[in-house]
Design an enzyme around this catalytic site. Structure first.
Site, PDB file in Angstrom:
ATOM      1  N   TYR A 142       0.853  -1.185   0.000  1.00 49.31           N
ATOM      2  CA  TYR A 142       0.000   0.000   0.000  1.00 49.31           C
ATOM      3  C   TYR A 142       0.887   1.231   0.000  1.00 49.31           C
ATOM      4  O   TYR A 142       1.850   1.303   0.759  1.00 49.31           O
ATOM      5  CB  TYR A 142      -0.894   0.000   1.249  1.00 49.31           C
ATOM      6  CG  TYR A 142      -1.813   1.202   1.347  1.00 49.31           C
ATOM      7  CD1 TYR A 142      -2.795   1.422   0.390  1.00 49.31           C
ATOM      8  CD2 TYR A 142      -1.701   2.106   2.400  1.00 49.31           C
ATOM      9  CE1 TYR A 142      -3.653   2.528   0.484  1.00 49.31           C
ATOM     10  CE2 TYR A 142      -2.556   3.201   2.508  1.00 49.31           C
ATOM     11  CZ  TYR A 142      -3.532   3.403   1.544  1.00 49.31           C
ATOM     12  OH  TYR A 142      -4.375   4.487   1.641  1.00 49.31           O
ATOM     13  N   ASP A 230       9.092   2.518   0.289  1.00 43.48           N
ATOM     14  CA  ASP A 230       8.017   3.145   1.056  1.00 43.48           C
ATOM     15  C   ASP A 230       8.159   2.666   2.493  1.00 43.48           C
ATOM     16  O   ASP A 230       7.734   1.577   2.860  1.00 43.48           O
ATOM     17  CB  ASP A 230       6.660   2.764   0.472  1.00 43.48           C
ATOM     18  CG  ASP A 230       5.515   3.440   1.227  1.00 43.48           C
ATOM     19  OD1 ASP A 230       5.757   3.954   2.339  1.00 43.48           O
ATOM     20  OD2 ASP A 230       4.385   3.446   0.704  1.00 43.48           O
ATOM     21  N   LYS A 258       3.857   8.220   9.418  1.00 44.70           N
ATOM     22  CA  LYS A 258       3.506   7.604  10.693  1.00 44.70           C
ATOM     23  C   LYS A 258       4.478   8.019  11.809  1.00 44.70           C
ATOM     24  O   LYS A 258       4.380   9.150  12.262  1.00 44.70           O
ATOM     25  CB  LYS A 258       3.361   6.095  10.498  1.00 44.70           C
ATOM     26  CG  LYS A 258       2.205   5.835   9.495  1.00 44.70           C
ATOM     27  CD  LYS A 258       1.700   4.430   9.389  1.00 44.70           C
ATOM     28  CE  LYS A 258       0.419   4.412   8.549  1.00 44.70           C
ATOM     29  NZ  LYS A 258       0.459   3.734   7.298  1.00 44.70           N
TER      30      LYS A 258
HETATM   31  C1  LIG Z   1      -0.058   4.275   5.900  1.00 38.10           C
HETATM   32  C2  LIG Z   1       0.752   4.077   4.672  1.00 38.10           C
HETATM   33  C3  LIG Z   1       0.741   4.980   3.607  1.00 38.10           C
HETATM   34  C4  LIG Z   1      -0.217   6.134   3.558  1.00 38.10           C
HETATM   35  O1  LIG Z   1      -0.014   7.045   4.565  1.00 38.10           O
HETATM   36  P1  LIG Z   1      -1.203   8.052   4.979  1.00 38.10           P
HETATM   37  O2  LIG Z   1      -0.582   8.955   5.976  1.00 38.10           O
HETATM   38  O3  LIG Z   1      -2.300   7.186   5.514  1.00 38.10           O
HETATM   39  O4  LIG Z   1      -1.618   8.748   3.737  1.00 38.10           O
HETATM   40  C5  LIG Z   1       1.635   4.793   2.573  1.00 38.10           C
HETATM   41  N1  LIG Z   1       2.471   3.752   2.564  1.00 38.10           N
HETATM   42  C6  LIG Z   1       2.507   2.844   3.551  1.00 38.10           C
HETATM   43  C7  LIG Z   1       3.494   1.730   3.497  1.00 38.10           C
HETATM   44  C8  LIG Z   1       1.625   2.960   4.629  1.00 38.10           C
HETATM   45  O5  LIG Z   1       1.622   2.024   5.589  1.00 38.10           O
END
Ligand SMILES: *Cc1c(COP(=O)(O)O)cnc(C)c1O
Length: 422
Positions: A142, A230, A258
């Site tokens: 994601y 990511d 995060k």
């Molecule tokens: C949570 C997440 C996102 C998106 O971040 P948001 O602050 O919710 O937009 C992107 N990449 C990864 C791996 C994530 O866990």
């Protein structure tokens, strides 16, 4: 009267599904959400005064536990000085310096407000820097909800992306190739970026197979494509330098989110200086944000990072290992086949008797239909895990032995109940 149900009913009148992010609505596990009144350390308290040991921890945004005094103090102090200016502030510089110092190879960063923005902007930068359009992603990873990264693929083979949501134009994902996780795909010389979660944590927890990340690094270098890690979940969580330092593979660009925002809306993308210099105002790739580098968020992020040293990561990983062992024993004792993979301080749950390597395996686990029963069984016993089978558990530094014992005990009872079909 203030009950979870009454708040949910009111929420549903004024907000689609009653929530501001879909997984919070309990659609995939049944029932309706608890409404949080406050959090403290390892715990959240709902509006009815019920207390839960919280393994959601804002899906990983919180690593110290809720309302850590140092973070609260830093945010309050910053807020008192003004919450947003539209001019640069020292806090942005300090946080950028801190990120670059911790992550070898990351020479410059740009601060943004969400992980979605970080990933979306990293892809734009990679396209601008390479002059290419194609992007490779992996099933089950994601990268936020920007159009180009909301692509779904076929199972088992690399396919051109199909829109993974209504409202995403076919054209928006026409240059997104979706490949199975843990297999190094062909990287052609039309590829701008290969975007990957170095430890996949959005399809349950799927660690990289030996050689996977190294193979991607090699294939990208050979093709002149940029490798984008990511690390929105793994960054500043799996170790001081995130997954890249831990696993010894250095990408060209990173996405952070995060943990780095200390529980406030802040994220970042960064990388090699020569790539980052392509960004406006130095270069031709446009990217901007009114609240980017927000002073309250940078203060909270700095406060969190200042408490994250080698010892903290060691403790959190050791704790997670003990929790996983306890959970595995509890499930086994109940006769329930559950995999409890860990990667440092990350912990996943899969139903089945084989380790999961990719999205197909994760889907098979979810298809057992056992997650909702386990989740509610835990919630009934005061332990909150995310209301969706593709999420993982986030122990925090505030979780202690009492919480570990209580969680393992609750899991044992919930598992027995699940096996008995009660
Ligand atoms: C949570 C997440 C996102 C998106 O971040 P948001 O602050 O919710 O937009 C992107 N990449 C990864 C791996 C994530 O866990």
């Amino acid at each position: 009267m203030s009950t979870n149900l009454s708040w949910f009913a009111r929420a549903c009148q004024v907000a689609p599904g009653g929530v501001n992010s879909p997984v919070r609505a309990f659609k995939s596990v049944g029932g309706s959400p608890y409404f949080v009144e406050r959090g403290a350390g390892a715990y959240v308290f709902d509006v009815e005064g019920r207390r839960y040991i919280d393994f959601v921890q804002s899906y990983g945004a919180s690593i110290l536990g809720h309302a850590h005094p140092r973070v609260v103090e830093a945010a309050q102090r910053a807020a008192g000085l003004g919450t947003t200016f539209g001019a640069p502030t020292p806090g942005e510089v300090l946080l950028a310096e801190e990120i670059c110092a911790r992550v070898p190879g990351c020479e410059q960063v740009r601060l943004v407000s969400s992980g979605t923005e970080a990933a979306m902007s990293a892809v734009r930068l990679a396209r601008g820097a390479t002059g290419r359009d194609r992007v490779v992603v992996f099933s089950g990873c994601y990268h936020g909800h920007s159009d180009g990264l909301l692509a779904g693929g076929g199972s088992g083979v690399a396919t051109l992306g199909l829109p993974a949501s209504a409202g995403v134009a076919r054209a928006a994902v026409a240059d997104t190739l979706v490949a199975p996780y843990n297999v190094v795909p062909e990287i052609g010389d039309d590829v701008a970026a290969v975007v990957v979660e170095p430890i996949a944590a959005n399809m349950g927890l799927v660690p990289p197979a030996p050689g996977f990340l190294e193979g991607l690094r090699e294939a990208c270098t050979r093709a002149g494509a940029l490798l984008v890690f990511d690390e929105v979940i793994t960054g500043f969580r799996v170790g001081p330098g995130g997954a890249s330092l831990l696993l010894g593979v250095t990408p060209d660009l990173w996405c952070f989110g995060k943990v780095v925002g200390g529980g406030l809306p802040l994220a970042a993308f960064g990388g090699r200086r020569d790539v980052m210099e392509q960004l406006a105002p130095d270069g031709p790739v446009y990217q901007a944000g009114t609240l980017s580098g927000n002073p309250v968020a940078t203060a909270a992020g700095l406060a969190v990072l200042s408490l994250l040293d080698e010892g903290a990561y060691h403790d959190l990983s050791a704790y997670t290992g003990r929790l996983a062992a306890g959970l595995a024993a509890a499930f086994a004792g109940a006769g329930l086949a559950v995999q409890v993979p860990v990667a440092g301080p990350l912990l996943g749950l899969f139903f089945g008797d084989q380790p999961v390597r990719d999205y197909e395996g994760a889907r098979a686990s979810a298809a057992t239909g056992l997650y909702p029963g386990l989740m509610h069984g835990l919630l009934d016993r005061g332990v909150a895990i995310a209301p969706g089978p593709y999420e993982i558990l986030f122990p925090s530094l505030a979780h202690g032995e009492a919480e570990l014992q209580a969680t393992v005990e609750a899991a044992g009872v919930a598992a027995v109940r699940l096996v008995d079909g009660a």
